[in-house]
Design an enzyme around this catalytic site. Structure first.
Site, short mmCIF file in Angstrom:
data_model
loop_
_atom_site.label_atom_id
_atom_site.label_comp_id
_atom_site.label_asym_id
_atom_site.label_seq_id
_atom_site.Cartn_x
_atom_site.Cartn_y
_atom_site.Cartn_z
N SER A 115 4.58 1.55 1.69
CA SER A 115 5.56 1.45 0.68
C SER A 115 5.45 2.40 -0.31
O SER A 115 4.54 3.11 -0.44
CB SER A 115 5.55 0.07 -0.13
OG SER A 115 5.43 -1.16 0.80
N SER A 121 0.89 -1.22 -0.18
CA SER A 121 0.05 -0.23 0.07
C SER A 121 0.86 1.22 0.08
O SER A 121 1.93 1.10 0.37
CB SER A 121 -0.78 0.10 1.22
OG SER A 121 0.01 0.17 2.45
N LYS A 122 0.33 2.30 -0.46
CA LYS A 122 1.12 3.54 -0.72
C LYS A 122 1.56 4.12 0.78
O LYS A 122 2.36 4.84 1.01
CB LYS A 122 0.11 4.63 -0.87
CG LYS A 122 0.44 5.01 -2.60
CD LYS A 122 -0.23 6.43 -2.90
CE LYS A 122 -1.62 6.45 -2.70
NZ LYS A 122 -2.44 7.39 -3.52
N ARG A 123 0.60 3.83 1.84
CA ARG A 123 1.16 4.31 3.09
C ARG A 123 2.32 3.74 3.59
O ARG A 123 2.84 4.11 4.51
CB ARG A 123 -0.25 3.83 4.08
CG ARG A 123 -0.44 4.99 5.22
CD ARG A 123 -1.96 4.72 5.74
NE ARG A 123 -2.29 3.13 5.88
CZ ARG A 123 -2.00 2.51 6.83
NH1 ARG A 123 -1.42 3.05 7.93
NH2 ARG A 123 -2.54 1.27 7.00
#
Ligand code: GLU
Length: 521
Positions: free
Chosen positions: A280, A276-278
């Site tokens: 990685s 996930s963007k959060r």
């Protein structure tokens, strides 16, 4: 390329053999920048096409008008090109390859086809008009939720009479189109996961394929297009596994042959949750911005879920394509390991020729100059001389600034504390720098070469009873401002005699001033 040419291998289970020509696709939605997961899926499709002599197609799933943007589309196309994943058919290619029998390759340009095919499903009673409003569906969902039941369409509009429909129309309701999900179980042989069986009752009831406003939805468009484009293998992320039974039912309803399916393992954050963007960095652009190179990126992405089955690890895209097989894809999730990516990237940076490396470093040096971290841009010839010193020390191209900035800026920031190696005190460091200044000053300009500097400095350390490493560290910090640099003696040569002596003088002044202020240690 077509099946039967190139690398086709009839002995491999997932190769086309006598089956239809291999046609695979990557179908990104331009609703965000190119994601690492999309890049990996594109790569696996590309590799499979190259391995089997098939065709690799790019299709843009741009029907989500609110979230799709031309800028994201550009980012995705450029990212795929940057990775070297050129497509054989799709947007941006000349003539037939974009507009040919299977095109166009943007879903928004295919609306007429979706409309006529949904009309056909309605005519065959495989789909029906649904007049439920968003509020009614919401209330239904809440009731199920309260009863701890999975969300599922009730089928309220599945068997409306003409009069009931007319009444809804008279109320001004606009219908969506729902596809009938018939009871039974859907079974398919996934090329990665083996036999998959899902009961139709788990699919959430009859499926909206066209929204009330007339917008066709993903599950429907993907199947219409995969059928029209004669896609032979759908290779995509495991997050789509639960969609596949819906797609299979749609293929059947349309009377189209089902493609084979291969679901790639999820890419995971280091804590094994879905990437996930959060947690990685997920945008390919950000990796490019850091100075990952395509060779390293492609090599790493290929190993995210696939392996050669041997120890081989550093492989170029053509070598990977020659070895690639869907059979060697793992089922379990693939953890995104940034350290391994950096290591592989570093290995590929070492394989570049000095001229090529200089070329690729240019934009990063420009960035250093733009950010005023260096005062001038070095010439190519100057940089090429430095390549042997830095090539093995770059995990990413963006690390170049830290390695060479002291060469191209007049001012360096010195931290007096770093001038004093751990085993030394300030007085020893002052001594070390003073003696080093004299020793280096005795090396004439004509002799200013690594060996001519190393021998007397080693002799100095020996004579004074210092560890050579400590003496070299204080010199390194004094002339570069850094504790980690390319090899010291080459660095001194690259800096030049005058600058080395000048910086040693400044460091001595700084340390002596600090000593006076802070008292002798
Ligand atoms: N547009 C879909 C996505 O980006 C494509 C999925 C598929 O390959 O069917 O996830």
């Amino acid at each position: 390329m077509r099946a039967g040419s190139g690398l086709a291998n009839p002995g491999v289970a997932d190769s086309p053999g006598d089956g239809p020509a291999v046609r695979v696709r990557i179908a990104p939605s331009p609703t965000g920048p190119l994601h690492i997961g999309t890049a990996r899926t594109a790569l696996f499709n590309y590799l499979f096409a190259r391995r089997t002599g098939g065709t690799f197609i790019l299709r843009l799933e741009d029907t989500d008008l609110e979230r799709s943007t031309p800028a994201y589309e550009k980012d995705i196309l450029e990212g795929l090109r940057w990775l070297g994943l050129g497509w054989d058919e799709g947007p941006g290619l000349p003539g037939e390859l974009d507009r040919g029998p299977y095109g166009p390759y943007r879903q928004m340009e295919r609306l007429a086809r979706y409309a006529s095919i949904s009309a056909g499903l309605l005519a065959d009673d495989k789909a029906y008009y649904c007049y439920c409003t968003a509020a009614e569906l919401d209330a239904e969902r809440k009731r199920l939720e309260a009863a701890r039941l999975a969300p599922r369409y009730s089928g309220r509009c599945a068997h409306l009479s003409a009069a009931e429909r007319a009444a809804f129309e008279a109320e001004g309701r606009r219908p969506a189109i729902r596809f009938r999900i018939e009871p039974g179980s859907v079974v398919f042989d996934d090329l990665v996961r083996g036999r998959v069986q899902i009961d139709a009752s788990a699919l959430g009831g009859d499926l909206v394929i066209v929204r009330a406003g007339g917008t066709p939805l993903y599950h429907f468009c993907v199947v219409v297009d995969d059928a029209a484009m004669k896609i032979s293998h759908v290779i995509r992320g495991e997050d789509h596994l639960s969609n596949t039974p819906k797609h299979i039912l749609l293929f059947r309803a349309l009377g189209e042959a089902e493609p084979r399916f291969a679901h790639l393992p999820l890419i995971l954050n280091p804590d094994r949750t879905k990437m996930s963007k959060r947690k990685s960095q997920t945008a390919v652009d950000d990796y490019i911005g850091e100075g990952f190179i395509r060779e390293g990126m492609v090599n790493y992405l290929a190993l995210l879920g696939w392996s050669t089955g041997s120890e081989e690890e550093i492989l170029g895209i053509d070598e990977i394509a020659a070895r690639f097989s869907l059979e060697h894809i793992q089922k379990g999730g693939a953890v995104f390991d940034r350290e391994r990516l950096e290591w592989l990237n570093g290995q590929w940076i070492r394989r570049l020729s000095p001229t090529e490396l200089v070329d690729r470093l240019r934009p990063f040096l420009q960035e250093e100059a733009d950010g005023a971290r260096i005062d001038r841009l070095p010439a190519d010839s100057e940089l090429e001389l430095l390549m042997p010193l830095v090539q093995e020390r770059l995990p990413v191209l963006g690390a170049i600034g830290d390695l060479v900035d002291f060469l191209f800026s007049e001012h360096i920031d010195l931290d007096p504390a770093q001038l004093v190696p751990k085993r030394w005190d300030r007085a020893t460091a002052l001594d070390g720098l003073g003696y080093a200044r004299v020793t280096i000053g005795e090396v004439a300009q004509a002799d200013f070469e690594p060996d001519q500097l190393e021998a007397p400095l080693r002799a100095l350390a020996e004579a004074r009873g210092w560890k050579a490493g400590d003496l070299f560290m204080t010199i390194r910090v004094a002339v570069t401002g850094r504790t980690a640099t390319p090899p010291l003696f080459q660095t001194l040569v690259a800096l030049g005699r005058e600058r080395v002596l000048g910086r040693l003088d400044s460091a001595i002044v700084l340390l002596a001033a600090g000593a006076r202020e802070g008292g002798q240690e």
